[in-house]
Design an enzyme around this catalytic site. Structure first.
Site, PDB file in Angstrom:
ATOM      1  N   TYR A 162      -5.497 -19.373  -1.492  1.00 46.07           N
ATOM      2  CA  TYR A 162      -5.669 -19.429  -2.940  1.00 46.07           C
ATOM      3  C   TYR A 162      -5.930 -20.872  -3.327  1.00 46.07           C
ATOM      4  O   TYR A 162      -5.291 -21.803  -2.817  1.00 46.07           O
ATOM      5  CB  TYR A 162      -4.412 -18.934  -3.659  1.00 46.07           C
ATOM      6  CG  TYR A 162      -4.495 -19.053  -5.170  1.00 46.07           C
ATOM      7  CD1 TYR A 162      -4.996 -18.008  -5.941  1.00 46.07           C
ATOM      8  CD2 TYR A 162      -4.086 -20.211  -5.822  1.00 46.07           C
ATOM      9  CE1 TYR A 162      -5.089 -18.111  -7.321  1.00 46.07           C
ATOM     10  CE2 TYR A 162      -4.168 -20.326  -7.203  1.00 46.07           C
ATOM     11  CZ  TYR A 162      -4.671 -19.272  -7.937  1.00 46.07           C
ATOM     12  OH  TYR A 162      -4.775 -19.388  -9.300  1.00 46.07           O
TER      13      TYR A 162
ATOM     14  N   GLU B 247     -10.926 -20.993 -10.421  1.00 46.11           N
ATOM     15  CA  GLU B 247     -10.046 -20.287  -9.485  1.00 46.11           C
ATOM     16  C   GLU B 247     -10.863 -19.620  -8.395  1.00 46.11           C
ATOM     17  O   GLU B 247     -11.858 -18.956  -8.690  1.00 46.11           O
ATOM     18  CB  GLU B 247      -9.220 -19.237 -10.232  1.00 46.11           C
ATOM     19  CG  GLU B 247      -8.255 -18.471  -9.331  1.00 46.11           C
ATOM     20  CD  GLU B 247      -7.538 -17.362 -10.057  1.00 46.11           C
ATOM     21  OE1 GLU B 247      -6.319 -17.496 -10.279  1.00 46.11           O
ATOM     22  OE2 GLU B 247      -8.196 -16.373 -10.433  1.00 46.11           O
TER      23      GLU B 247
END
Length: 397
Positions: free
Chosen positions: A117, A205
């Site tokens: 992530y 993101e």
């Protein structure tokens, strides 16, 4: 302002951030051309493009499962895309009404060795950007933060310095990368921050960022939002806006220079000034009500703007009552009153209306309302006004 995944990946590619080859399609003809360059035995990922997460686990309203699917080749990819395009996808972020899929995105399937992530976003508490990274990608970062917070790396980035190479290396090291992968991650981080900064992004993101089976780093997904106040400096980014993904009331309000944000409650608010609007929503909550919107008409709104603001808030089918709270400084109470009267007569208002006016030309404003023949309650003071509208909405339920 949010953009679609395929648009974000186009920007990624411009900044040297590795992404798989992909093509968007908005019609049956484009589906055909978008899949033409893939080999017959090549696996293809077909992705619904909506501004919401959870697409892979989503369900279309006709029962078709999954807004992200892997096809064994172009023929199957076209068949899957045909079922997605024009269909409505419901995910945990869309609400039960879902979102219509107007674009599908075809990308090369990537062999995945590990998922990470990675995000860069604005931390409002510190007025700095923060890089968030984790070895646990492909899942909601909130779940990771709750169950295994030690696996999350957070790094503050001062705006005066930006992301420095040693910070990028620290993150890559924290993710357990070595050798060429370490170098690739460091380069990706530096390029990602440059993109974030130069485009005035609010959040970038990548979930997941993957280590591929052949030993490289690649952005498998992309989610980017931008500061709307900076779009004037980025017409090329503003051109990416998809108003179909935005609340039509918010889009219309922007056309009249009104600051409007839809919410989930049933008491609509029309206020002048952002701080007063926040206080109005707070006091509605205090008395047991739920605000249906944030609406700041500004300090110098015209009668036309007020009329349109009133009309927009009543378009929400959830609205069961309206509270107008105006403290006239630059804004004149008589202008607000005339706008309310014009709008209420046009739309044939059927829900309770409470109006609190104070400030410039307040007596004239109250006279206009009193002589209008409208069924409304004129309140003196914010607390009595909020208490009155909550009580009227409750009694009408």
């Amino acid at each position: 302002m949010n953009i679609h995944e395929y648009q974000a990946k186009q920007i990624f590619a411009e900044y040297g951030i590795p992404v798989a080859r992909g093509y968007p399609a908005r019609s049956a003809g484009e589906i055909e051309s978008a899949t033409a360059s893939f080999a017959e035995d090549q696996k293809i990922v077909v992705k619904s493009q909506i501004h919401a997460g959870g697409r892979g686990k989503g369900t279309f309203t006709d029962g078709f499962q999954g807004g992200v699917q892997i096809a064994s080749g172009p023929a199957e990819a076209r068949a899957i895309a045909g079922k997605m395009l024009g269909n409505t996808l419901v995910t945990h972020q869309t609400g039960p009404e879902g979102r219509e899929v107007r674009t599908v995105f075809f990308t090369e399937a990537t062999g995945i060795d590990h998922e990470y992530y990675l995000a860069i976003l604005l931390d409002r508490k510190t007025a700095q950007s923060v890089v968030i990274a984790s070895t646990e990608g492909g899942v909601d970062i909130e779940e990771v933060a709750e169950s295994t917070p030690e696996r999350i790396i957070r790094l503050q980035v001062p705006p005066t310095l930006g992301l420095r190479p040693h910070q990028a290396r620290r993150i890559a090291f924290g993710l357990g990368l070595e050798g060429d992968l370490f170098k690739e991650m460091t380069k990706l981080l530096m390029n990602l921050y440059r993109m974030y900064w130069e485009t005035n992004a609010m959040m970038v993101e990548i979930n997941p960022l993957v280590r591929t089976a052949d030993g490289h780093i690649e952005a498998l997904d992309a989610k980017v939002s931008f500061d709307e106040n900076a779009l004037g400096a980025h017409p090329e980014i503003e051109a990416l806006r998809d108003t179909n993904e935005e609340d039509p009331k918010e889009t219309e309000a922007a056309e009249y220079d009104l600051n409007y944000i839809a919410m989930d409650g049933n008491i609509a608010c029309m206020v002048n000034g952002a701080g007063l609007a926040m206080a109005t929503m707070d006091i509605i909550k205090y008395y047991g009500g739920e605000p249906a919107n944030f609406l700041d008409v500004g300090g110098g709104a015209t009668e036309e703007q007020v009329t349109n603001a009133f009309r927009i808030i009543t378009q929400d089918p959830n609205v069961r009552g309206i509270l107008v709270n105006i403290f006239g400084g630059i804004m004149q109470c008589d202008v607000i009153a005339r706008g309310i009267v014009n709008a209420a007569r046009t739309i044939e208002l059927t829900v309770p209306l409470v109006v609190r006016l104070e400030g410039t030309n307040v007596e004239e404003g109250r006279r206009i309302l009193a002589e209008s023949g409208l069924e409304l309650h004129a309140a003196e003071g914010l607390a009595p006004a909020a208490e009155a509208i909550v009580a009227r909405v409750a009694s009408a339920a």
